[in-house]
Design a protein around this motif. Structure first.
Motif, mmCIF file in Angstrom:
data_model
loop_
_atom_site.group_PDB
_atom_site.id
_atom_site.type_symbol
_atom_site.label_atom_id
_atom_site.label_comp_id
_atom_site.label_asym_id
_atom_site.label_seq_id
_atom_site.Cartn_x
_atom_site.Cartn_y
_atom_site.Cartn_z
ATOM 1 N N ARG A 55 43.874 52.914 49.179
ATOM 2 C CA ARG A 55 44.317 52.047 50.119
ATOM 3 C C ARG A 55 42.967 52.244 51.735
ATOM 4 N NH1 ARG A 55 49.306 50.962 49.401
ATOM 5 N NH2 ARG A 55 50.550 52.225 47.805
ATOM 6 N N GLN A 56 42.481 53.233 51.733
ATOM 7 C CA GLN A 56 41.689 52.921 52.979
ATOM 8 C C GLN A 56 40.764 51.959 51.823
ATOM 9 O OE1 GLN A 56 40.009 56.398 54.616
ATOM 10 N NE2 GLN A 56 41.032 57.883 53.290
ATOM 11 N N ILE A 57 39.350 51.845 50.904
ATOM 12 C CA ILE A 57 39.203 50.255 50.624
ATOM 13 C C ILE A 57 39.447 49.680 51.015
ATOM 14 C CG2 ILE A 57 37.809 49.685 48.439
ATOM 15 C CD1 ILE A 57 37.113 52.655 47.992
ATOM 16 N N HIS A 58 40.735 49.152 50.328
ATOM 17 C CA HIS A 58 41.421 47.732 51.050
ATOM 18 C C HIS A 58 41.588 47.477 52.054
ATOM 19 C CE1 HIS A 58 41.426 47.710 46.814
ATOM 20 N NE2 HIS A 58 42.641 47.794 46.467
ATOM 21 N N SER A 59 41.693 48.445 53.106
ATOM 22 C CA SER A 59 41.836 48.250 55.038
ATOM 23 C C SER A 59 40.025 47.591 55.341
ATOM 24 C CB SER A 59 42.406 49.289 55.801
ATOM 25 O OG SER A 59 42.338 50.207 55.246
ATOM 26 N N CYS A 60 38.563 47.937 54.834
ATOM 27 C CA CYS A 60 38.100 47.737 56.026
ATOM 28 C C CYS A 60 37.570 46.936 55.816
ATOM 29 C CB CYS A 60 37.030 48.965 54.905
ATOM 30 S SG CYS A 60 36.343 48.705 53.501
ATOM 31 N N ARG A 61 37.896 45.778 55.227
ATOM 32 C CA ARG A 61 37.089 44.502 55.166
ATOM 33 C C ARG A 61 35.909 44.446 54.081
ATOM 34 N NH1 ARG A 61 39.945 40.987 58.170
ATOM 35 N NH2 ARG A 61 41.540 41.791 59.767
ATOM 36 N N THR A 62 35.662 44.294 53.307
ATOM 37 C CA THR A 62 34.792 44.670 52.390
ATOM 38 C C THR A 62 35.075 44.223 50.996
ATOM 39 O OG1 THR A 62 33.567 46.804 53.171
ATOM 40 C CG2 THR A 62 33.300 45.727 51.652
ATOM 41 N N LYS A 63 34.236 43.053 50.366
ATOM 42 C CA LYS A 63 34.433 42.540 49.434
ATOM 43 C C LYS A 63 33.400 42.551 48.140
ATOM 44 C CE LYS A 63 36.871 39.721 50.634
ATOM 45 N NZ LYS A 63 38.468 39.275 49.700
ATOM 46 N N ALA A 64 33.801 43.448 47.349
ATOM 47 C CA ALA A 64 32.747 43.717 45.993
ATOM 48 C C ALA A 64 32.761 43.329 44.490
ATOM 49 C CB ALA A 64 33.315 45.043 46.333
ATOM 50 N N ALA A 65 32.753 43.474 43.575
ATOM 51 C CA ALA A 65 32.128 43.326 42.263
ATOM 52 C C ALA A 65 31.837 44.353 41.889
ATOM 53 C CB ALA A 65 30.887 41.661 42.712
ATOM 54 N N VAL A 66 32.023 44.076 40.606
ATOM 55 C CA VAL A 66 32.184 44.857 40.320
ATOM 56 C C VAL A 66 31.466 45.206 38.760
ATOM 57 C CG1 VAL A 66 33.361 47.391 38.799
ATOM 58 C CG2 VAL A 66 34.135 46.459 41.520
ATOM 59 N N PHE A 67 30.493 45.311 37.817
ATOM 60 C CA PHE A 67 30.049 45.798 36.331
ATOM 61 C C PHE A 67 30.025 46.475 35.893
ATOM 62 C CE2 PHE A 67 27.003 41.384 38.576
ATOM 63 C CZ PHE A 67 28.384 40.729 38.696
ATOM 64 N N VAL A 68 30.785 47.130 34.815
ATOM 65 C CA VAL A 68 30.772 48.571 34.064
ATOM 66 C C VAL A 68 31.063 47.821 32.730
ATOM 67 C CG1 VAL A 68 31.822 49.312 36.232
ATOM 68 C CG2 VAL A 68 32.966 47.921 34.117
ATOM 69 N N THR A 69 30.282 48.983 32.010
ATOM 70 C CA THR A 69 29.986 48.756 30.633
ATOM 71 C C THR A 69 29.593 50.751 30.430
ATOM 72 O OG1 THR A 69 28.262 47.919 28.777
ATOM 73 C CG2 THR A 69 27.128 48.660 30.697
ATOM 74 N N GLY A 70 30.262 50.650 28.842
ATOM 75 C CA GLY A 70 29.976 52.018 28.663
ATOM 76 C C GLY A 70 31.549 52.649 28.648
ATOM 77 N N GLY A 71 31.720 52.312 30.228
ATOM 78 C CA GLY A 71 33.079 53.174 30.577
ATOM 79 C C GLY A 71 33.310 52.772 31.989
ATOM 80 N N GLY A 72 34.255 53.581 32.665
ATOM 81 C CA GLY A 72 34.971 52.755 34.356
ATOM 82 C C GLY A 72 35.318 51.824 33.971
#
Length: 445
Positions: A55-72
Motif C-alpha cells: 500500500r505504501q508503494i502504491h501511494s508513493c507515485r513511483t512507476k515500476a516495470a517488473v521482469f522475473v524469471t525462474g521465480g518471483g
C-alpha cells in the motif's frame, strides 16, 4: 476458465479473478499445501506486513516495470492484489524461456541465474518503465532470476537474485536457500518478500517491519524433505542473504566517456540511459543560451503533434535535446553541460543530454519521436554534401530515419543571410523521396 498469454506462456485465469492467475488466487491456501514444511506456515503476520508495504508503494507515485524469471511470481501477485496497483505497475514480463530472455536482454548472459542477470533485468525494467511514462515520473526497474525447487530436483544450490534499478543506482539481494527445508511454494513466498522489500527500499520506504522467515539453525528442520539424501547432507541448512548497493556514477562523465547514451533531467530527477521516444517531440539545439523563442517553438510543435494524434493515450510531450558530442568539434566539457542543463532545471522544463550529434543518431536513440527543426537546419540536412556528395547517401540516411519511425516539424524563420524574407518549408527544395517526412509548423496555432 480463461487463458492469458504472457511472453509466450499460457496461464490459466481464475474465473472469479480474471486479471490474475489461479496460482495468485491461491495465495491464502498455501498452508494446506501437501509438501509444506515448518518454514512455510508463518504467513498470517507476514501477509499483513506485506500488504501494508505494498500500500505504501502504491501511494508513493513511483512507476515500476517488473521482469522475473525462474521465480518471483508471488511477489508480483502481491503487487497486483493490493488495490492501487495501476499507480505503480506499468508492466510485468516473465521471460521464462531461453529465447524470451535473450530477446529481452539482447544478449546471452554468462549465467542465467546470477547477480549480473538480475541487474540486467532490473535495468531493462527501468528502461521499459521510462518508455511507458511521462517526463519527470520517478521510475524503478525490478529484476529477479531464480533457481528454486523443481521436478526433477536440481543438483545445485537453490538461490535467487533480486535487483532494483533507479536513478540513484542499483540494489541487489542475493540469497542461497537452505536446500530441502522448504517446498517450492515456501521458496516462492520468500523470494516474493524479497521482491517487495527491494522495491519498497527503492521507493525510500522503511522495511524494518518486514521480518524475513530466514532459516538460521544448523540442524535440518523436522519434516524437511531434501531433493536427494546426498543433497541434504551437502547443502547448507541455513539461508545466506547478502545485500549489495551500487550507487550511480556521475552520469555526464559517463556520457562523455561513451558508457551511457543519454541523461534526462526532468521533474527534479535524473534518468540515465532511459530514453522516452514514442509520442515525444524533441527540439535539438546547443541552447547557449536557452531563450523564450526555443520554448515557444517547442510548445507550438507539441500542439501540432498532439493534433495529429501522436502520444500514448492521446498525450504528447515535448523535451529539449542537447548533444554533448559534436561531429566536428568534439565534446563539451562536463562543467559546460551542467551550466546549460541548469537553465532547463531552473525553468522547470525537461532536457535530454545525448551523445547523438547527427539526426540519424538521434532517430536511432529515439525511435518514433518527432524532431523540431528551424528552416535553416532543414535546408542543410537535405544537402547531398553532408552525405558524401551523393544522392544515394542522402536517401540511405533518410531511409534509416524513416525505419525508426521519426519525422520532422519545421519552423519558419527570417532568412537573415539571404533576402531577409520569412522562409518556410515550401521554400526548401526537398527530394521527393523524403518530402513526406517533413511537416510545416504554422506561424500561428
Amino acid at each position: 476458465m480463461f487463458i492469458r498469454r504472457i511472453s509466450g506462456i499460457q496461464q490459466k485465469l481464475c474465473p472469479r479473478h480474471r486479471q490474475q492467475p489461479i496460482l495468485s488466487c491461491m495465495a491464502h491456501t498455501f498452508r494446506t499445501h501437501s509438501n509444506a514444511t515448518h518454514s512455510d506456515v508463518k504467513h498470517d503476520v507476514i501477509d499483513h506486513t506485506i500488504e501494508d508495504l505494498v500500500r505504501q508503494i502504491h501511494s508513493c507515485r513511483t512507476k515500476a516495470a517488473v521482469f522475473v524469471t525462474g521465480g518471483g511470481s508471488q511477489g508480483v501477485s502481491w503487487l497486483l492484489s493490493v488495490p492501487g496497483a495501476s499507480a505503480t505497475v506499468t508492466e510485468v514480463v516473465v521471460p521464462y524461456s531461453r529465447n524470451s530472455l535473450l530477446q529481452l536482454l539482447g544478449k546471452e548472459p554468462d549465467q542465467y541465474c546470477s547477480p549480473e542477470t538480475a541487474l540486467s533485468l532490473a535495468k531493462a525494467g527501468y528502461q521499459r518503465a521510462a518508455a511507458l511514462t511521462n517526463f519527470g515520473t520517478h521510475i524503478v526497474g525490478l529484476g529477479a532470476t531464480c533457481a528454486l525447487a523443481s521436478e526433477p530436483p536440481k543438483r545445485g544450490n537453490h538461490r535467487a537474485y533480486v535487483a532494483a534499478h533507479s536513478s540513484s543506482g542499483a540494489r541487489l539481494l542475493s540469497i542461497k536457500l537452505a536446500k530441502g527445508s522448504r517446498s517450492r511454494w515456501g521458496e516462492e513466498q520468500l523470494v516474493g518478500q524479497l521482491l517487495v522489500k527491494v522495491l519498497a527500499e527503492a521507493c525510500d520506504i522503511d522495511t524494518s517491519s518486514l521480518q524475513l522467515p530466514l532459516i538460521s539453525n544448523t540442524a535440518a528442520p523436522a519434516g524437511a524433505a531434501a531433493d536427494t539424501p546426498t543433497a541434504a547432507q551437502a547443502a547448507p541448512l541455513h539461508d545466506e542473504l547478502h545485500t549489495q548497493m551500487l550507487p550511480a556514477a556521475e552520469p555526464l562523465q559517463d556520457l562523455i566517456d561513451g558508457k551511457v547514451q543519454c541523461v534526462e533531467y526532468s521533474g527534479g530527477h535524473v534518468f540515465v540511459d532511459a530514453p522516452r521516444s514514442a509520442g515525444k517531440v524533441y527540439l535539438p539545439g546547443s541552447f547557449n543560451p536557452l531563450h523564450e523563442g526555443h520554448q515557444g517553438m517547442l510548445e507550438t510543435a507539441v500542439q501540432i503533434a498532439a493534433a495529429s494524434g501522436d502520444g500514448a493515450d492521446g498525450e504528447t510531450e515535448g523535451c529539449f535535446e542537447l548533444a554533448a558530442v559534436n561531429a566536428d568539434k568534439g565534446h563539451l566539457e562536463v562543467a559546460d553541460i551542467q551550466r546549460r542543463v541548469a537553465q532547463f532545471t531552473a525553468a522547470g522544463v525537461p532536457v535530454l543530454v545525448t551523445a547523438a550529434p547527427l539526426l540519424v543518431d538521434k532517430a536511432r536513440l529515439l525511435p518514433g519521436a518527432k524532431f523540431v527543426l528551424g528552416w535553416d537546419t532543414a535546408v542543410r540536412i537535405v544537402m547531398p554534401k553532408y552525405y558524401g556528395n551523393t544522392e544515394i547517401g542522402l536517401q540511405l540516411t533518410f531511409a534509416d530515419i524513416r525505419h525508426q519511425g521519426c519525422r520532422f516539424l519545421v519552423a519558419g524563420r527570417l532568412d537573415d543571410k539571404g533576402d531577409g524574407s520569412f522562409k518556410t518549408l515550401k521554400d526548401i527544395n526537398l527530394p521527393p523521396e523524403v518530402a513526406d517526412l517533413f511537416e510545416q509548423i504554422p506561424e500561428r496555432v
